[in-house]
Motif scaffolding. Structure first.
Motif, mmCIF file in Angstrom:
data_model
loop_
_atom_site.group_PDB
_atom_site.id
_atom_site.type_symbol
_atom_site.label_atom_id
_atom_site.label_comp_id
_atom_site.label_asym_id
_atom_site.label_seq_id
_atom_site.Cartn_x
_atom_site.Cartn_y
_atom_site.Cartn_z
ATOM 1 N N PRO A 176 29.067 61.911 -22.373
ATOM 2 C CA PRO A 176 29.258 62.205 -21.186
ATOM 3 C C PRO A 176 27.976 62.177 -20.111
ATOM 4 C CG PRO A 176 30.235 63.795 -22.798
ATOM 5 C CD PRO A 176 29.510 62.690 -23.481
ATOM 6 N N SER A 177 28.303 62.237 -18.892
ATOM 7 C CA SER A 177 27.159 62.387 -17.944
ATOM 8 C C SER A 177 27.403 62.635 -16.621
ATOM 9 C CB SER A 177 26.276 60.959 -17.926
ATOM 10 O OG SER A 177 25.269 60.937 -16.903
ATOM 11 N N THR A 178 26.705 63.253 -15.834
ATOM 12 C CA THR A 178 27.235 63.546 -14.526
ATOM 13 C C THR A 178 26.099 62.986 -13.585
ATOM 14 O OG1 THR A 178 28.348 65.650 -15.088
ATOM 15 C CG2 THR A 178 27.645 65.415 -12.795
ATOM 16 N N ARG A 179 24.803 63.686 -14.008
ATOM 17 C CA ARG A 179 23.464 63.111 -12.956
ATOM 18 C C ARG A 179 23.257 61.932 -13.394
ATOM 19 N NH1 ARG A 179 23.147 68.529 -13.722
ATOM 20 N NH2 ARG A 179 24.279 67.893 -15.815
ATOM 21 N N THR A 180 23.144 61.518 -14.499
ATOM 22 C CA THR A 180 22.327 60.137 -14.761
ATOM 23 C C THR A 180 23.166 59.090 -14.174
ATOM 24 O OG1 THR A 180 21.425 60.773 -16.712
ATOM 25 C CG2 THR A 180 21.217 58.614 -16.586
ATOM 26 N N ARG A 181 24.733 58.972 -14.612
ATOM 27 C CA ARG A 181 25.302 57.746 -14.418
ATOM 28 C C ARG A 181 25.630 57.731 -12.704
ATOM 29 N NH1 ARG A 181 30.532 57.191 -13.155
ATOM 30 N NH2 ARG A 181 31.440 59.038 -13.986
ATOM 31 N N MET A 182 25.943 58.872 -12.124
ATOM 32 C CA MET A 182 26.084 58.765 -10.725
ATOM 33 C C MET A 182 24.888 58.658 -9.947
ATOM 34 S SD MET A 182 29.100 61.599 -10.108
ATOM 35 C CE MET A 182 29.299 61.334 -8.590
ATOM 36 N N SER A 183 23.691 58.943 -10.248
ATOM 37 C CA SER A 183 22.510 58.832 -9.616
ATOM 38 C C SER A 183 22.139 57.116 -9.861
ATOM 39 C CB SER A 183 21.417 59.591 -9.955
ATOM 40 O OG SER A 183 21.079 59.515 -11.139
ATOM 41 N N PHE A 184 22.411 56.413 -10.890
ATOM 42 C CA PHE A 184 22.312 55.231 -11.053
ATOM 43 C C PHE A 184 22.948 54.428 -10.113
ATOM 44 C CE2 PHE A 184 19.730 55.255 -15.184
ATOM 45 C CZ PHE A 184 18.750 54.472 -14.730
ATOM 46 N N GLU A 185 24.502 54.914 -10.035
ATOM 47 C CA GLU A 185 25.395 54.283 -9.165
ATOM 48 C C GLU A 185 24.796 54.229 -7.704
ATOM 49 O OE1 GLU A 185 29.374 55.439 -10.340
ATOM 50 O OE2 GLU A 185 29.043 54.607 -12.296
ATOM 51 N N LYS A 186 24.559 55.611 -7.230
ATOM 52 C CA LYS A 186 24.130 55.753 -5.913
ATOM 53 C C LYS A 186 22.717 54.984 -5.756
ATOM 54 C CE LYS A 186 23.124 58.288 -2.122
ATOM 55 N NZ LYS A 186 23.440 57.714 -0.912
ATOM 56 N N ALA A 187 21.940 54.887 -6.787
ATOM 57 C CA ALA A 187 20.705 54.245 -6.484
ATOM 58 C C ALA A 187 21.053 52.682 -6.368
ATOM 59 C CB ALA A 187 19.611 54.299 -7.869
#
Ligand code: NCD
Length: 305
Positions: free
Chosen positions: A51-62
């Motif tokens: 599970p991940s909230t921050r890491t996955r979504m911020s990679f996608e945003k980046a």
């Protein structure tokens, strides 16, 4: 740099260079259109087996802020459940025309296996209790923004260090950048090989608060057995939790960090978590810019658009 797997082999120049680049991307993110065409035509795959909230979504945003496309793998609804192996899974996704993979997995070393199997850059988004190098980068950027440098700072990393890939990555990044790191926690939550780490250790949190610039709190990782070594969460909070009283005995300019997700009331009290000195959402925001820096560094070399 071919992959981004660990902070253990990064020198000061590489780390500072990435942080400088991240500062530039942070400026991009403040523009009315927070996007640059740097990675147009590239595709980044996020492969999160945990599970991940921050890491996955911020990679996608980046990736999107650099104009790359993103595809996202979800183990629960994938053919893994039909018995497909990890290797076949990643080779299949590579064959779709993916240019970089970010991987998180509960097993130590998985990112290194992907780097062997694949002919594209791999970023370690967290492997077991081992490494989480982009988290360390965003934490160092948050500290550098506040203090101008890490050199000479005293940083206390508090809590379940044994199970924390965040602690391991941060110890190497922070000390390479010149900080002095003290690990604070019950001896049973220190890693077995801590003697070989470039740190001091103590179990007396109150004893070090007055001389600390950054207090970095870790989540008790119940899913890795972190709670089995102390009697109760309230006893843990009593000895190692950051309360308002403890925060008031810090130096006036000291800050509190936490990688998230927080267990409010355990390692951090509600009021500390919501106070101005806890830069937890700044860490999250910096996650986007620092991950842009890493993606750009790994993919810019073969960009021909
Ligand atoms: C951490 C992780 O997953 O390693 N979270 C994060 O990436 N921000 C820390 C944790 O789970 O406690």
């Amino acid at each position: 740099m071919n992959h981004f797997l660990t902070t253990e082999n990064l020198d000061r120049e590489t780390l500072s260079g990435l942080l400088d680049e991240a500062d530039g991307f942070a400026e991009v993110l403040t523009r009315p259109i927070p996007k640059v065409p740097a990675l147009r035509g590239k595709t980044v795959a996020t492969m999160f087996f945990e599970p991940s909230t921050r890491t996955r979504m911020s990679f996608e945003k980046a990736a999107k802020a650099l104009s790359a496309d993103t595809v996202s793998f979800s183990p629960g609804i994938s053919a893994l459940s039909k018995g497909e192996s990890l290797k076949d899974t990643v080779l299949t996704i590579r064959a779709m025309g993916v240019d970089l993979m970010v991987v998180r997995h509960k097993a130590t070393g998985v990112a290194w296996r992907l780097a062997e199997w694949l002919d594209i850059p791999v970023i370690n988004g967290g492997d077991g209790a081992h490494q989480h190098p982009t988290q360390a980068l965003l934490d160092c950027q948050t500290i550098r923004q506040r203090f101008g440098t890490l050199a000479g700072l005293h940083i206390a990393i508090v809590g379940d260090i044994k199970h924390s890939r965040v602690a391991r990555s941060n110890v190497f990044a922070m000390t390479t950048l010149g900080a002095e790191v003290t690990l604070v926690g019950p001896p049973t939550l220190l890693p077995v090989d801590v003697e070989s780490w470039p740190v001091n250790t103590t179990s007396d949190l109150d004893g070090i608060l007055g001389s600390t610039d950054v207090v970095y709190l870790l989540r008790v990782q119940t899913e890795r057995g972190g709670a089995s070594v102390f009697p109760s969460f309230s006893e843990y909070a009593e000895r190692f939790g950051m309360s308002m009283a403890r925060m008031n005995s810090l130096k006036s300019e000291a800050i509190v960090l936490h990688p998230g997700p927080m267990n409010r009331g355990v390692e951090i009290s509600h009021d500390v978590a919501d106070s101005d000195r806890a830069l937890i959402l700044d860490q999250v925001a910096n996650g986007v810019a620092t991950r842009m820096a890493v993606l750009f560094r790994l993919l810019e070399g073969d960009h021909d658009a």
